[in-house]
Write a protein that holds these residues in place. Structure first.
Motif, PDB file in Angstrom:
ATOM      1  N   ALA A 151      10.718  -6.958  -8.775  1.00 46.44           N
ATOM      2  CA  ALA A 151       9.325  -6.644  -9.116  1.00 46.44           C
ATOM      3  C   ALA A 151       8.404  -7.582  -8.339  1.00 46.44           C
ATOM      4  O   ALA A 151       8.753  -8.727  -8.079  1.00 46.44           O
ATOM      5  N   TYR A 152       7.238  -7.080  -7.925  1.00 46.43           N
ATOM      6  CA  TYR A 152       6.247  -7.912  -7.263  1.00 46.43           C
ATOM      7  C   TYR A 152       4.875  -7.284  -7.443  1.00 46.43           C
ATOM      8  O   TYR A 152       4.750  -6.111  -7.761  1.00 46.43           O
ATOM      9  N   TRP A 153       3.830  -8.097  -7.272  1.00 46.10           N
ATOM     10  CA  TRP A 153       2.455  -7.636  -7.363  1.00 46.10           C
ATOM     11  C   TRP A 153       1.868  -7.557  -5.960  1.00 46.10           C
ATOM     12  O   TRP A 153       2.155  -8.386  -5.112  1.00 46.10           O
ATOM     13  N   ASP A 201      -1.914  -7.382  -4.349  1.00 50.74           N
ATOM     14  CA  ASP A 201      -3.356  -7.413  -4.589  1.00 50.74           C
ATOM     15  C   ASP A 201      -4.045  -6.708  -3.429  1.00 50.74           C
ATOM     16  O   ASP A 201      -4.091  -7.227  -2.317  1.00 50.74           O
TER      17      ASP A 201
END
Length: 50
Positions: free
Chosen positions: A19-21, A23
């Motif tokens: 999982a990663y974000w 932006d």
């Protein structure tokens, strides 16, 4: 995206299915559709530039 995403994954040390974000510096403006939690369904948002 060609090799750009593979390079990003390697440089950020992201393994398959980690999982990663990300932006994007954009606003979703309450336009997101959320899948069922825990089922691996994507969150889909209609984004507008800020």
């Amino acid at each position: 995206m060609g090799t750009h995403f593979a390079t990003f994954m390697r440089d950020m040390r992201i393994m398959d299915k980690d999982a990663y974000w990300l932006d994007t510096r954009m606003s979703a403006g309450n336009t997101c559709l959320y899948g069922t939690p825990g089922n691996g369904e994507p969150v889909i948002c209609k984004l507008t530039a800020q």
